[in-house]
Design a protein around this motif. Structure first.
Motif, PDB file in Angstrom:
ATOM      1  N   LYS A  29      -3.211   0.047  -1.528  1.00 56.74           N
ATOM      2  CA  LYS A  29      -1.963  -0.167  -2.275  1.00 56.74           C
ATOM      3  C   LYS A  29      -2.051   0.471  -3.654  1.00 56.74           C
ATOM      4  O   LYS A  29      -3.124   0.558  -4.247  1.00 56.74           O
ATOM      5  CB  LYS A  29      -1.711  -1.675  -2.442  1.00 56.74           C
ATOM      6  CG  LYS A  29      -1.659  -2.430  -1.145  1.00 56.74           C
ATOM      7  CD  LYS A  29      -0.381  -2.167  -0.417  1.00 56.74           C
ATOM      8  CE  LYS A  29      -0.300  -3.060   0.812  1.00 56.74           C
ATOM      9  NZ  LYS A  29       0.348  -2.420   1.912  1.00 56.74           N
ATOM     10  N   PRO A  30      -0.902   0.913  -4.205  1.00 54.16           N
ATOM     11  CA  PRO A  30      -0.921   1.458  -5.562  1.00 54.16           C
ATOM     12  C   PRO A  30      -1.263   0.372  -6.567  1.00 54.16           C
ATOM     13  O   PRO A  30      -0.923  -0.796  -6.389  1.00 54.16           O
ATOM     14  CB  PRO A  30       0.505   1.973  -5.756  1.00 54.16           C
ATOM     15  CG  PRO A  30       1.334   1.208  -4.788  1.00 54.16           C
ATOM     16  CD  PRO A  30       0.437   0.882  -3.632  1.00 54.16           C
ATOM     17  N   LEU A  69      -5.458   6.519  -7.811  1.00 51.91           N
ATOM     18  CA  LEU A  69      -4.932   7.881  -7.705  1.00 51.91           C
ATOM     19  C   LEU A  69      -3.883   7.969  -6.609  1.00 51.91           C
ATOM     20  O   LEU A  69      -4.029   7.367  -5.543  1.00 51.91           O
ATOM     21  CB  LEU A  69      -6.058   8.863  -7.379  1.00 51.91           C
ATOM     22  CG  LEU A  69      -7.197   8.975  -8.382  1.00 51.91           C
ATOM     23  CD1 LEU A  69      -8.266   9.924  -7.846  1.00 51.91           C
ATOM     24  CD2 LEU A  69      -6.685   9.447  -9.733  1.00 51.91           C
ATOM     25  N   LEU A  70      -2.846   8.752  -6.872  1.00 52.35           N
ATOM     26  CA  LEU A  70      -1.870   9.121  -5.857  1.00 52.35           C
ATOM     27  C   LEU A  70      -2.158  10.558  -5.458  1.00 52.35           C
ATOM     28  O   LEU A  70      -2.381  11.406  -6.325  1.00 52.35           O
ATOM     29  CB  LEU A  70      -0.446   9.061  -6.412  1.00 52.35           C
ATOM     30  CG  LEU A  70       0.101   7.730  -6.857  1.00 52.35           C
ATOM     31  CD1 LEU A  70       1.502   7.921  -7.430  1.00 52.35           C
ATOM     32  CD2 LEU A  70       0.128   6.747  -5.701  1.00 52.35           C
ATOM     33  N   GLU A 116       8.255   5.520  -1.467  1.00 49.89           N
ATOM     34  CA  GLU A 116       7.755   6.868  -1.215  1.00 49.89           C
ATOM     35  C   GLU A 116       6.422   6.831  -0.462  1.00 49.89           C
ATOM     36  O   GLU A 116       6.164   7.675   0.391  1.00 49.89           O
ATOM     37  CB  GLU A 116       7.605   7.640  -2.529  1.00 49.89           C
ATOM     38  CG  GLU A 116       8.930   8.016  -3.147  1.00 49.89           C
ATOM     39  CD  GLU A 116       8.797   8.793  -4.447  1.00 49.89           C
ATOM     40  OE1 GLU A 116       7.694   9.304  -4.754  1.00 49.89           O
ATOM     41  OE2 GLU A 116       9.802   8.879  -5.177  1.00 49.89           O
ATOM     42  N   ILE A 117       5.588   5.855  -0.760  1.00 48.94           N
ATOM     43  CA  ILE A 117       4.318   5.702  -0.044  1.00 48.94           C
ATOM     44  C   ILE A 117       4.587   5.328   1.407  1.00 48.94           C
ATOM     45  O   ILE A 117       3.977   5.874   2.331  1.00 48.94           O
ATOM     46  CB  ILE A 117       3.402   4.677  -0.749  1.00 48.94           C
ATOM     47  CG1 ILE A 117       2.923   5.240  -2.086  1.00 48.94           C
ATOM     48  CG2 ILE A 117       2.212   4.303   0.136  1.00 48.94           C
ATOM     49  CD1 ILE A 117       2.231   4.235  -2.977  1.00 48.94           C
ATOM     50  N   MET A 143      -0.538   9.401  -0.593  1.00 45.43           N
ATOM     51  CA  MET A 143      -1.687   8.608  -0.168  1.00 45.43           C
ATOM     52  C   MET A 143      -2.263   8.003  -1.448  1.00 45.43           C
ATOM     53  O   MET A 143      -2.104   8.575  -2.527  1.00 45.43           O
ATOM     54  CB  MET A 143      -2.735   9.494   0.511  1.00 45.43           C
ATOM     55  CG  MET A 143      -2.265  10.077   1.832  1.00 45.43           C
ATOM     56  SD  MET A 143      -3.433  11.273   2.517  1.00 45.43           S
ATOM     57  CE  MET A 143      -2.938  12.756   1.638  1.00 45.43           C
ATOM     58  N   VAL A 144      -2.927   6.860  -1.329  1.00 47.83           N
ATOM     59  CA  VAL A 144      -3.482   6.180  -2.494  1.00 47.83           C
ATOM     60  C   VAL A 144      -5.000   6.120  -2.334  1.00 47.83           C
ATOM     61  O   VAL A 144      -5.514   5.815  -1.269  1.00 47.83           O
ATOM     62  CB  VAL A 144      -2.911   4.748  -2.633  1.00 47.83           C
ATOM     63  CG1 VAL A 144      -3.475   4.061  -3.871  1.00 47.83           C
ATOM     64  CG2 VAL A 144      -1.388   4.783  -2.685  1.00 47.83           C
ATOM     65  N   SER A 145      -5.691   6.419  -3.418  1.00 47.60           N
ATOM     66  CA  SER A 145      -7.151   6.352  -3.435  1.00 47.60           C
ATOM     67  C   SER A 145      -7.593   5.398  -4.529  1.00 47.60           C
ATOM     68  O   SER A 145      -7.043   5.396  -5.624  1.00 47.60           O
ATOM     69  CB  SER A 145      -7.749   7.738  -3.696  1.00 47.60           C
ATOM     70  OG  SER A 145      -9.150   7.649  -3.878  1.00 47.60           O
TER      71      SER A 145
END
Length: 187
Positions: A6-7, A12-13, A137-138, A144-146
């Motif tokens: 999750k953000p 990072l996106l 948007e995700i 993608m989220v890191s």
């Protein structure tokens, strides 16, 4: 959703490989703020043609590259740093990375060569999302989220490889994405 992370502030996106928006093509964005009311971040891998000394006149020899932080507020300058011990200011966003701080102190540190270029990163503009926009948007697989936001990645200077390296670090199942061509018709 491409991955289950999750953000969150400090994460990072990573843009999907074929994102149509030229502002975010193959971008890696550090989220400096994420809440129910919106999100703010800076593109880490789109450097511009300006140096800090070109924008801030009393920084005589500041050779710091200025990055395009995003399409919002392009008449503003922002910074992140990893030098709280020297700055004594800034909002910690995680892993020893700080957002903003006392700009006058930073100018003194730069002019006296007391802070290295790889300890601070400058941006013109920022990336911003309204309430719920980023999550949507995700969900639509635009990002993608890191949770890997190590300072050496954030303050590294190999902007060409950053997008690919961050994707590979997500997990082995994403490694193939890093090799997708910029133009899918070339595949």
């Amino acid at each position: 959703m491409l991955n289950n992370i999750k953000p969150k502030t400090g994460r990072l996106l990573i843009s999907e490989p074929f994102m149509a928006d030229p502002n975010f093509k193959r971008s890696v964005i550090l989220l400096t703020e994420h809440s129910d009311v919106g999100s703010v971040g800076y593109i880490l891998n789109q450097f511009g043609n300006l140096l800090l000394k070109d924008v801030v006149k009393d920084l005589w020899e500041a050779g710091n590259q200025i990055y395009f932080g995003g399409p919002v507020g392009v008449d503003t300058i922002h910074f992140i740093h990893r030098s709280f011990d020297k700055m004594q200011s800034g909002e910690e966003i995680g892993n020893g990375i700080y957002w903003g701080g006392n700009f006058e102190t930073l100018k003194i540190l730069i002019n006296s060569n007391a802070i290295e270029e790889d300890e601070v990163k400058f941006f013109i503009g920022y990336s911003g999302w309204d309430e719920g926009q980023l999550v949507k948007e995700i969900e639509e697989n635009a990002w993608m989220v890191s949770d890997v936001s190590h300072p050496d990645i954030i303050f590294g200077s190999d902007d060409e490889k950053l997008w690919r390296d961050v994707i590979v670090n997500l997990s082995p199942k994403y490694a193939h994405v890093s090799n997708f061509p910029t133009d899918p018709s070339l595949n």
